[in-house]
Write a protein that holds these residues in place. Structure first.
Motif, PDB file in Angstrom:
ATOM      1  N   GLY A   1      19.553 -15.726  20.894  1.00 52.66           N
ATOM      2  CA  GLY A   1      18.974 -15.553  22.167  1.00 52.66           C
ATOM      3  C   GLY A   1      18.612 -14.114  22.387  1.00 52.66           C
ATOM      4  O   GLY A   1      19.148 -13.145  22.176  1.00 52.66           O
ATOM      5  N   ILE A   2      17.302 -14.068  22.805  1.00 53.45           N
ATOM      6  CA  ILE A   2      16.485 -12.550  23.043  1.00 53.45           C
ATOM      7  C   ILE A   2      17.067 -11.988  23.893  1.00 53.45           C
ATOM      8  O   ILE A   2      16.996 -12.295  25.292  1.00 53.45           O
ATOM      9  CB  ILE A   2      14.976 -12.969  23.168  1.00 53.45           C
ATOM     10  N   GLY A   3      17.827 -11.035  23.772  1.00 54.53           N
ATOM     11  CA  GLY A   3      18.513 -10.057  24.574  1.00 54.53           C
ATOM     12  C   GLY A   3      17.937  -9.410  25.713  1.00 54.53           C
ATOM     13  O   GLY A   3      18.578  -9.091  26.854  1.00 54.53           O
ATOM     14  N   SER A   4      16.635  -9.288  25.886  1.00 57.63           N
ATOM     15  CA  SER A   4      16.072  -8.594  26.892  1.00 57.63           C
ATOM     16  C   SER A   4      15.937  -9.699  27.987  1.00 57.63           C
ATOM     17  O   SER A   4      15.305  -9.345  29.268  1.00 57.63           O
ATOM     18  CB  SER A   4      14.552  -8.156  26.628  1.00 57.63           C
ATOM     19  N   LEU A   5      16.125 -10.952  28.030  1.00 57.74           N
ATOM     20  CA  LEU A   5      15.874 -12.086  28.995  1.00 57.74           C
ATOM     21  C   LEU A   5      17.410 -12.396  29.308  1.00 57.74           C
ATOM     22  O   LEU A   5      18.348 -12.244  28.659  1.00 57.74           O
ATOM     23  CB  LEU A   5      15.019 -13.039  28.352  1.00 57.74           C
TER      24      LEU A   5
ATOM     25  N   ASP B   1      14.074 -17.310  32.680  1.00 61.70           N
ATOM     26  CA  ASP B   1      14.000 -16.011  31.965  1.00 61.70           C
ATOM     27  C   ASP B   1      14.831 -16.166  30.542  1.00 61.70           C
ATOM     28  O   ASP B   1      15.877 -15.504  30.437  1.00 61.70           O
ATOM     29  CB  ASP B   1      14.608 -14.905  32.737  1.00 61.70           C
ATOM     30  N   SER B   2      14.448 -17.034  29.796  1.00 70.10           N
ATOM     31  CA  SER B   2      15.357 -17.338  28.583  1.00 70.10           C
ATOM     32  C   SER B   2      14.465 -17.552  27.328  1.00 70.10           C
ATOM     33  O   SER B   2      13.419 -18.164  27.289  1.00 70.10           O
ATOM     34  CB  SER B   2      16.380 -18.407  28.822  1.00 70.10           C
ATOM     35  N   ALA B   3      14.908 -17.056  26.262  1.00 68.15           N
ATOM     36  CA  ALA B   3      14.079 -17.464  24.925  1.00 68.15           C
ATOM     37  C   ALA B   3      15.062 -17.252  23.727  1.00 68.15           C
ATOM     38  O   ALA B   3      15.841 -16.510  23.893  1.00 68.15           O
ATOM     39  CB  ALA B   3      13.086 -16.476  24.881  1.00 68.15           C
ATOM     40  N   THR B   4      14.785 -17.654  22.778  1.00 67.41           N
ATOM     41  CA  THR B   4      15.581 -17.648  21.574  1.00 67.41           C
ATOM     42  C   THR B   4      14.837 -17.719  20.298  1.00 67.41           C
ATOM     43  O   THR B   4      13.839 -18.596  19.998  1.00 67.41           O
ATOM     44  CB  THR B   4      16.740 -18.710  21.459  1.00 67.41           C
ATOM     45  N   THR B   5      15.533 -17.376  18.956  1.00 69.82           N
ATOM     46  CA  THR B   5      15.046 -17.566  17.892  1.00 69.82           C
ATOM     47  C   THR B   5      15.646 -18.653  17.276  1.00 69.82           C
ATOM     48  O   THR B   5      16.595 -19.237  17.752  1.00 69.82           O
ATOM     49  CB  THR B   5      14.961 -16.363  16.932  1.00 69.82           C
ATOM     50  N   LEU B   6      15.323 -19.196  16.211  1.00 70.42           N
ATOM     51  CA  LEU B   6      15.750 -20.108  15.198  1.00 70.42           C
ATOM     52  C   LEU B   6      15.555 -20.266  13.898  1.00 70.42           C
ATOM     53  O   LEU B   6      14.351 -19.920  13.493  1.00 70.42           O
ATOM     54  CB  LEU B   6      15.307 -21.653  15.684  1.00 70.42           C
ATOM     55  N   CYS B   7      16.605 -20.495  13.073  1.00 72.20           N
ATOM     56  CA  CYS B   7      16.530 -20.256  11.391  1.00 72.20           C
ATOM     57  C   CYS B   7      17.342 -21.165  11.047  1.00 72.20           C
ATOM     58  O   CYS B   7      18.523 -21.429  11.175  1.00 72.20           O
ATOM     59  CB  CYS B   7      16.853 -18.832  11.089  1.00 72.20           C
ATOM     60  N   GLY B   8      17.085 -21.990  10.032  1.00 74.49           N
ATOM     61  CA  GLY B   8      17.670 -22.918   9.260  1.00 74.49           C
ATOM     62  C   GLY B   8      17.624 -23.267   7.845  1.00 74.49           C
ATOM     63  O   GLY B   8      16.508 -23.072   7.286  1.00 74.49           O
ATOM     64  N   LEU B   9      18.574 -24.271   7.396  1.00 76.69           N
ATOM     65  CA  LEU B   9      18.473 -24.642   6.081  1.00 76.69           C
ATOM     66  C   LEU B   9      18.859 -25.989   6.102  1.00 76.69           C
ATOM     67  O   LEU B   9      20.008 -26.345   6.738  1.00 76.69           O
ATOM     68  CB  LEU B   9      19.146 -23.927   5.238  1.00 76.69           C
TER      69      LEU B   9
ATOM     70  N   ASN C   1       7.329 -14.778  17.653  1.00 73.52           N
ATOM     71  CA  ASN C   1       7.330 -16.182  17.556  1.00 73.52           C
ATOM     72  C   ASN C   1       8.867 -16.583  17.956  1.00 73.52           C
ATOM     73  O   ASN C   1       9.784 -16.139  17.567  1.00 73.52           O
ATOM     74  CB  ASN C   1       7.185 -16.774  16.118  1.00 73.52           C
ATOM     75  N   TYR C   2       8.942 -17.306  18.995  1.00 74.88           N
ATOM     76  CA  TYR C   2      10.297 -18.013  19.614  1.00 74.88           C
ATOM     77  C   TYR C   2      10.129 -18.967  20.448  1.00 74.88           C
ATOM     78  O   TYR C   2       9.021 -19.810  20.586  1.00 74.88           O
ATOM     79  CB  TYR C   2      10.511 -16.567  20.441  1.00 74.88           C
ATOM     80  N   PHE C   3      11.174 -19.663  20.899  1.00 73.12           N
ATOM     81  CA  PHE C   3      11.426 -20.769  21.803  1.00 73.12           C
ATOM     82  C   PHE C   3      11.635 -20.160  23.111  1.00 73.12           C
ATOM     83  O   PHE C   3      12.330 -19.189  23.241  1.00 73.12           O
ATOM     84  CB  PHE C   3      12.361 -21.459  21.502  1.00 73.12           C
ATOM     85  N   GLY C   4      11.049 -20.845  24.145  1.00 77.93           N
ATOM     86  CA  GLY C   4      11.069 -20.536  25.589  1.00 77.93           C
ATOM     87  C   GLY C   4      10.124 -19.556  26.110  1.00 77.93           C
ATOM     88  O   GLY C   4       8.956 -19.614  25.634  1.00 77.93           O
ATOM     89  N   THR C   5      10.710 -18.554  27.121  1.00 80.72           N
ATOM     90  CA  THR C   5       9.837 -17.931  28.095  1.00 80.72           C
ATOM     91  C   THR C   5       8.919 -18.924  28.820  1.00 80.72           C
ATOM     92  O   THR C   5       8.925 -20.160  28.509  1.00 80.72           O
ATOM     93  CB  THR C   5       8.970 -17.049  27.355  1.00 80.72           C
ATOM     94  N   ASP C   6       8.050 -18.293  29.797  1.00 78.07           N
ATOM     95  CA  ASP C   6       7.135 -19.446  30.652  1.00 78.07           C
ATOM     96  C   ASP C   6       5.954 -19.770  30.105  1.00 78.07           C
ATOM     97  O   ASP C   6       4.905 -20.336  30.596  1.00 78.07           O
ATOM     98  CB  ASP C   6       7.120 -19.000  32.063  1.00 78.07           C
TER      99      ASP C   6
ATOM    100  N   ALA D   1      19.442 -20.747  26.413  1.00 80.93           N
ATOM    101  CA  ALA D   1      18.233 -21.232  25.399  1.00 80.93           C
ATOM    102  C   ALA D   1      18.700 -21.646  24.012  1.00 80.93           C
ATOM    103  O   ALA D   1      18.406 -22.422  23.564  1.00 80.93           O
ATOM    104  CB  ALA D   1      17.055 -20.209  25.555  1.00 80.93           C
ATOM    105  N   ALA D   2      19.537 -20.652  23.437  1.00 77.97           N
ATOM    106  CA  ALA D   2      19.998 -20.530  22.409  1.00 77.97           C
ATOM    107  C   ALA D   2      21.062 -21.945  21.974  1.00 77.97           C
ATOM    108  O   ALA D   2      20.789 -22.723  21.308  1.00 77.97           O
ATOM    109  CB  ALA D   2      20.814 -19.442  21.664  1.00 77.97           C
ATOM    110  N   GLN D   3      21.803 -22.126  23.112  1.00 80.41           N
ATOM    111  CA  GLN D   3      22.855 -23.417  23.018  1.00 80.41           C
ATOM    112  C   GLN D   3      21.742 -24.671  23.226  1.00 80.41           C
ATOM    113  O   GLN D   3      22.068 -25.512  22.800  1.00 80.41           O
ATOM    114  CB  GLN D   3      23.631 -23.132  24.366  1.00 80.41           C
TER     115      GLN D   3
END
Length: 241
Positions: free
Chosen positions: A49-53, A105-113, A158-163, A59-61
């Protein structure tokens, strides 16, 4: 091919809200450590989750909860399916950002395999990392979606979320096989703020089972101050040390 997987997630220090989340084969972890042994599929993701929001932990959950519901088989075009699925997830999160509530006011990154029946796929949006440990060296497999890669805490692009939708998934980190002794680390950016690459190499090179050395790392990290949340997944082929 079979794997051992160890993962952990926690706040890093009592002064920070934990906005990291970890997903391994349908198990979603927000706090603690978990080990899986003798597994033959990998569905491993970290969300940061992007900490400034204000509500980025939600969002991460949310993103990982949606991924829990996704089922793939090796005959499918994973990249096409996951891109379509996650773009839809992002649009839903963006819509929720536009109104009061838990995702405002939420956003998150994502990374996976992902691995199944001899087939690998990586997925990334943001500044989390996929590292390959091979022959006492660490190589980062994915590019970072940040404004200036060589500047710490550079703005994420590059991220998920925000408006407003701002998501372009990257599938370019190629993994085709693991050699004897190789390990994969999928991690939010907090891990290499807490320890150095040299320390991580030494840990991965230790001649002990993966659960033992990752449990030792986890308890050492819990006993000290860390500058960021910590969410990490460590993967070793079963035949490896």
């Amino acid at each position: 091919m079979q794997f051992d997987v160890s993962c952990f997630c926690f706040d890093g220090n009592s002064g920070k809200n934990n906005q990291d989340r970890v997903l391994v084969n349908k198990d979603l972890l927000a706090e603690g450590i978990k080990h899986l042994q003798d597994i033959d599929t990998l569905f491993c993701f970290v969300a940061d989750g992007i900490g400034s929001l204000a509500n980025s932990a939600n969002a991460a959950q949310f993103v990982l909860e949606q991924l829990q519901c996704l089922t793939l088989n090796a005959e499918q075009n994973w990249q096409e399916i996951i891109n379509s699925f996650l773009q839809d997830v992002n649009q839903r999160l963006v819509t929720e950002n536009r109104k009061p509530g838990e995702f405002f006011d939420s956003a998150t990154t994502l990374c996976g395999l992902i691995y199944q029946e001899g087939k690998f796929l990586t997925v990334n949006a943001g500044d989390s990392e996929i590292w390959l440990y091979r022959h006492k060296n660490l190589q980062r497999l994915n590019k970072l979606d940040v404004l200036w890669e060589n500047i710490p805490n550079s703005p994420i692009t590059n991220y998920f979320g925000t408006d407003y939708p701002n998501l372009k998934l990257d599938f370019s980190a190629a993994v085709t096989s693991l050699n004897p002794g190789d390990k994969i680390v999928v991690t939010t950016d907090g891990l290499l703020k807490a320890i150095s690459k040299i320390e991580l190499i030494q840990i991965l090179d230790e001649y002990s089972p993966l659960p033992i050395k990752i449990a030792s790392l986890y308890h050492k990290l819990r006993a000290k101050y860390n500058p960021d949340n910590l969410g990490a997944i460590f993967i070793s082929e079963k035949s490896n040390k």
